[in-house]
Structure formats: structure tokens, C-alpha cells
Design an enzyme around this catalytic site. Structure first.
Site, mmCIF file in Angstrom:
data_model
loop_
_atom_site.group_PDB
_atom_site.id
_atom_site.type_symbol
_atom_site.label_atom_id
_atom_site.label_comp_id
_atom_site.label_asym_id
_atom_site.label_seq_id
_atom_site.Cartn_x
_atom_site.Cartn_y
_atom_site.Cartn_z
ATOM 1 N N LYS A 43 -21.095 0.455 18.797
ATOM 2 C CA LYS A 43 -19.738 0.851 18.396
ATOM 3 C C LYS A 43 -19.637 1.077 16.897
ATOM 4 O O LYS A 43 -18.768 1.788 16.429
ATOM 5 C CB LYS A 43 -18.758 -0.274 18.770
ATOM 6 C CG LYS A 43 -18.307 -0.241 20.198
ATOM 7 C CD LYS A 43 -17.470 -1.471 20.525
ATOM 8 C CE LYS A 43 -18.347 -2.620 20.978
ATOM 9 N NZ LYS A 43 -17.623 -3.848 21.322
ATOM 10 N N LYS A 91 -30.160 1.047 19.330
ATOM 11 C CA LYS A 91 -29.316 0.900 20.527
ATOM 12 C C LYS A 91 -27.961 1.579 20.301
ATOM 13 O O LYS A 91 -27.520 1.731 19.153
ATOM 14 C CB LYS A 91 -29.140 -0.575 20.892
ATOM 15 C CG LYS A 91 -28.368 -1.374 19.883
ATOM 16 C CD LYS A 91 -28.002 -2.746 20.432
ATOM 17 C CE LYS A 91 -27.029 -3.395 19.462
ATOM 18 N NZ LYS A 91 -26.444 -4.618 19.873
ATOM 19 N N LYS A 139 -28.547 -7.326 10.219
ATOM 20 C CA LYS A 139 -27.248 -7.123 9.558
ATOM 21 C C LYS A 139 -27.345 -7.428 8.076
ATOM 22 O O LYS A 139 -26.717 -6.766 7.259
ATOM 23 C CB LYS A 139 -26.172 -7.976 10.236
ATOM 24 C CG LYS A 139 -25.926 -7.468 11.646
ATOM 25 C CD LYS A 139 -24.591 -7.814 12.200
ATOM 26 C CE LYS A 139 -24.336 -6.972 13.445
ATOM 27 N NZ LYS A 139 -23.895 -7.745 14.578
HETATM 28 P P1 TYM Z 1 -21.170 -7.140 21.649
HETATM 29 O O1 TYM Z 1 -19.724 -6.854 21.694
HETATM 30 O O2 TYM Z 1 -21.961 -6.635 20.494
HETATM 31 O O3 TYM Z 1 -21.858 -6.600 22.955
HETATM 32 C C1 TYM Z 1 -21.318 -6.919 24.201
HETATM 33 C C2 TYM Z 1 -22.347 -6.809 25.309
HETATM 34 O O4 TYM Z 1 -22.816 -5.471 25.422
HETATM 35 C C3 TYM Z 1 -24.239 -5.464 25.374
HETATM 36 N N1 TYM Z 1 -24.657 -4.235 24.679
HETATM 37 C C4 TYM Z 1 -25.558 -3.379 25.162
HETATM 38 N N2 TYM Z 1 -26.282 -3.386 26.290
HETATM 39 C C5 TYM Z 1 -27.125 -2.349 26.475
HETATM 40 N N3 TYM Z 1 -27.261 -1.312 25.609
HETATM 41 C C6 TYM Z 1 -26.544 -1.274 24.473
HETATM 42 N N4 TYM Z 1 -26.677 -0.247 23.656
HETATM 43 C C7 TYM Z 1 -25.645 -2.340 24.198
HETATM 44 N N5 TYM Z 1 -24.781 -2.610 23.188
HETATM 45 C C8 TYM Z 1 -24.186 -3.776 23.502
HETATM 46 C C9 TYM Z 1 -24.617 -6.724 24.592
HETATM 47 O O5 TYM Z 1 -25.913 -7.141 24.911
HETATM 48 C C10 TYM Z 1 -23.575 -7.694 25.060
HETATM 49 O O6 TYM Z 1 -23.945 -8.308 26.284
HETATM 50 N N6 TYM Z 1 -22.912 -11.647 20.810
HETATM 51 C C11 TYM Z 1 -22.298 -10.950 21.915
HETATM 52 C C12 TYM Z 1 -20.886 -11.401 22.181
HETATM 53 C C13 TYM Z 1 -20.753 -12.833 22.618
HETATM 54 C C14 TYM Z 1 -21.270 -13.413 23.808
HETATM 55 C C15 TYM Z 1 -20.837 -14.763 23.790
HETATM 56 C C16 TYM Z 1 -22.024 -12.910 24.865
HETATM 57 C C17 TYM Z 1 -20.097 -13.814 21.966
HETATM 58 N N7 TYM Z 1 -20.127 -14.981 22.674
HETATM 59 C C18 TYM Z 1 -21.177 -15.633 24.827
HETATM 60 C C19 TYM Z 1 -22.356 -13.805 25.899
HETATM 61 C C20 TYM Z 1 -21.947 -15.145 25.876
HETATM 62 C C21 TYM Z 1 -22.379 -9.444 21.676
HETATM 63 O O7 TYM Z 1 -23.412 -8.920 21.460
HETATM 64 O O8 TYM Z 1 -21.255 -8.716 21.725
#
Ligand code: TYM
Length: 329
Positions: free
Chosen positions: A201, A198, A116
Site C-alpha cells: 500500500k 511485494k 524500513k
Molecule cells: P499489513 O497491513 O502490512 O499486512 C496485512 C496482511 O497482508 C499480508 N500481505 C501480503 N500478502 C501477500 N502478498 C503481499 N504483497 C502482501 N502484502 C501484505 C501480510 O502478510 C499480512 O498478513 N504486521 C501485520 C499486522 C499485524 C498482525 C498482528 C498480523 C499486527 N498485529 C497480529 C497478524 C497477527 C502486517 O503486516 O500488516
């Protein structure tokens, strides 16, 4: 140490969820909720979402959209606590305490932070982005969660969480279990337009399929998906990604395409048409449930309140214990 097997995970409210979020994480959330004897905590991580530029006037809608996606995907408020992260303020207090244990060097090595930092203008690289993984650790540890269903891009953050749990236990006495990641099969879904990245959004719209995408749009997005970036005679990353998705939603049709790929007779247009049809079928019930829920906003907001009550009880108890152990008056 006596602990209840607990599950925690979160997703940022940065728009409607896509296939990567579902196949990589949310699908496992639902599966684990139905596994005995877990206690599940699932949150909309709004505090994480504000580390990126966002529109305040759209924020509430994004939170609501994420709640609809959670419920339409099968999360059951009777079984799981579903809530908004910022409503349980103890997460942030624990984050501060964990910050005092988090080595700068470790945070600097976090791949997502480095990526990022590279992508953004210097002024958009804020301290929240740097501390993002510590807040994530607090989200998990405040429930003493033992299992965390996430996509594989989150494994490094999970490792940091385990490290912080160990450091805390070592310094102040056994308190936190070391949480483990739970990955799904086909854990990473790639962008349709740039299969080396990957699915995300924050990328262009044609690069992802939202869970409520209309069949026509699924078809047109897949039609434009990149499939020809591999070396001659090999299945490129784009086509492999489509096969990964097909492998999860309709595994029976994969061997045929794989055989054709080996023989060099595969027509990617056929694979795309077939996958578009299967995806539209797969997501159909989700779309219907989501539309129904969208017509009852009060019910949705109410159940987020109920989830908050349930979560706050545990979070408050952990924070009291942590502060006592740390010697606070
Ligand atoms: P976020 O919103 O970016 O993603 C949410 C979840 O979706 C998974 N993910 C994917 N899995 C497979 N292929 C993809 N292209 C893909 N894009 C997203 C992410 O691995 C995630 O599981 N940091 C976290 C949010 C968070 C969190 C937590 C997770 C905050 N606190 C505590 C677990 C426990 C995240 O990446 O959000």
C-alpha cells in the site's frame, strides 16, 4: 494445557486493501472463520499504523475503509469478533510486559525493521517501529491464539511471538500456546511495477490493485505491469507474478499460458488482458458488497463495538492471569 483453538490476525488501516492483502491473508481469514471449531478474532491494527508517517485527519476514514474491506471480503460479525486494536487497551499492557522478555538482539534482526530503517530518514525510524513485532506478539498472545493467518512476510514476526510465548511459559508457568502461521496458496503477491518487491500500500498506485478497483483501472494497471525482467527464454518475475494471481483466481487458464511460456510463444499482452477480465469478474461481487456497506456507516461502526466487547472479555482475562503469574499486586 487446555485451550480453545483460536485464530487471530490483523491488518493495518493504511488505505484500501489490495490483492496481496486479500490473496495473502484475508482470504484465509474468511476460510478459517467458516472452519469448525475455531473462534476468530480479527482486528484493524491502528496502533501499528501510527509507526509510519500518517495523516490524523484521514485516519478515521482509513479505519472505516479497512472495516468495509473486511466485511466485503466475507468476514461475518456473527461468527468472528471484528474490532479496532486500540479499543482493547489490554494489547498495549501485555506488550509492555512482553517487552521485558524480548531480547534487543532479536528485535534488531527483524527483516522488516531493517528494511524500513534503510528506507526512511533517520528521524522517522522511531522506537514504535522497533517494538512493532512485540505489539504484534501481544495481539496474538492476549487471545492465546493457536493459528495466525498471514502472508509469508510475517513469518519472522510469528517466530518471535513463539519465542516470547516460550520465554513467558518458562519464566512464569505454562500460559500461552505457541501460535502457528497459516499461509495461503500463492502466499506472496508482488508489485506490478517492480516485481522484485511485494505488492504494498505504501508503494505507487499503479503497483497494486485495490479490492474495489474499477474494471477499467484494473485493465490499465495490468497493461502497464512489468513482465520482461527475466533472463532470455525464461518467464521473468513479473510474468510469474501475473500467473500466480491467475492461478488463484482462475486456475483453469494457467496451463495454456504456461505451455506457451515454455515454448517461447507467450504474448504477455494476452495474459494481461485475460487476467484483467478474470480479475474484474472475481472482484465484482466484492465491489458491490462494499458499496452497499459504505451506505450504512452506523451499522459498520456498531459491529466494531460489538466485536470489541467480545474481544475485551478474553483479553482482560488473559491479562489478569499474566499479571498474577508475574507477581503483580
Ligand atoms: P499489513 O497491513 O502490512 O499486512 C496485512 C496482511 O497482508 C499480508 N500481505 C501480503 N500478502 C501477500 N502478498 C503481499 N504483497 C502482501 N502484502 C501484505 C501480510 O502478510 C499480512 O498478513 N504486521 C501485520 C499486522 C499485524 C498482525 C498482528 C498480523 C499486527 N498485529 C497480529 C497478524 C497477527 C502486517 O503486516 O500488516
Amino acid at each position: 494445557m487446555k485451550t480453545t483453538p483460536r485464530v487471530l490476525s490483523g491488518i493495518q488501516p493504511t488505505g484500501k486493501l489490495h490483492l496481496g492483502n486479500y490473496l495473502g491473508a484475508l482470504k484465509n481469514w474468511v476460510a478459517m472463520q467458516d472452519e469448525f471449531p475455531h473462534e476468530c478474532y480479527y482486528c484493524i491494527v491502528d496502533l501499528h499504523a501510527v509507526t509510519a508517517p500518517y495523516k490524523p485527519e484521514q485516519f478515521k476514514q482509513n479505519v472505516f475503509d479497512t472495516a468495509l474491506d473486511f466485511l466485503a471480503a466475507g468476514l461475518n460479525p456473527e461468527k468472528s469478533a471484528i474490532f479496532i486494536q486500540s479499543h482493547v487497551t489490554e494489547h498495549v499492557e501485555l506488550m509492555w510486559l512482553l517487552n521485558t522478555l524480548a531480547p534487543l538482539g532479536l528485535l534488531e534482526r527483524m527483516t522488516q525493521f531493517k528494511d524500513k530503517k534503510k528506507q526512511r530518514q533517520a528521524e522517522a525510524v522511531n522506537a514504535g517501529l522497533f517494538n512493532y513485532p512485540v505489539l504484534m506478539a501481544a495481539d496474538i498472545l492476549i487471545y492465546k491464539a493457536t493459528a495466525v493467518p498471514v502472508g509469508d512476510d510475517q513469518l519472522q514476526h510469528l517466530e518471535l511471538t513463539r519465542e516470547l510465548a516460550r520465554k513467558f511459559n518458562h519464566a512464569f508457568g505454562e500460559t500461552f500456546p505457541e501460535p502457528e502461521a497459516r499461509l495461503t496458496k500463492g502466499a506472496r503477491i508482488m508489485s506490478l511495477t517492480n516485481p522484485d518487491n511485494k505488492m504494498s500500500k505504501s508503494d505507487v498506485e499503479k503497483s497494486y490493485v485495490t479490492l474495489d478497483e474499477e474494471p477499467d483501472r484494473i485493465k490499465s494497471k495490468l497493461k502497464k505491469a512489468v513482465t520482461d525482467t527475466g533472463a532470455a527464454g525464461e518467464t521473468g518475475p513479473g510474468a510469474r507474478n501475473l500467473l500466480t494471481i491467475l492461478g488463484v483466481i482462475h486456475p483453469a487458464s494457467v496451463p495454456d499460458f504456461e505451455k506457451q511460456a515454455k515454448q517461447g510463444t507467450i504474448r504477455y499482452s494476452d495474459l494481461k488482458t485475460h487476467l484483467a477480465e478474470k480479475l474484474a469478474e472475481y472482484l465484482g461481487p466484492f465491489r458491490a458488497r462494499r458499496a452497499e456497506l459504505a451506505s450504512k456507516p452506523k451499522e459498520v461502526w456498531d459491529l466494531l463495538d460489538t466485536g470489541k466487547e467480545k474481544a475485551a472479555k478474553i483479553a482482560q482475562a488473559t491479562l489478569v492471569e499474566v499479571k498474577e503469574k508475574m507477581g503483580f499486586v
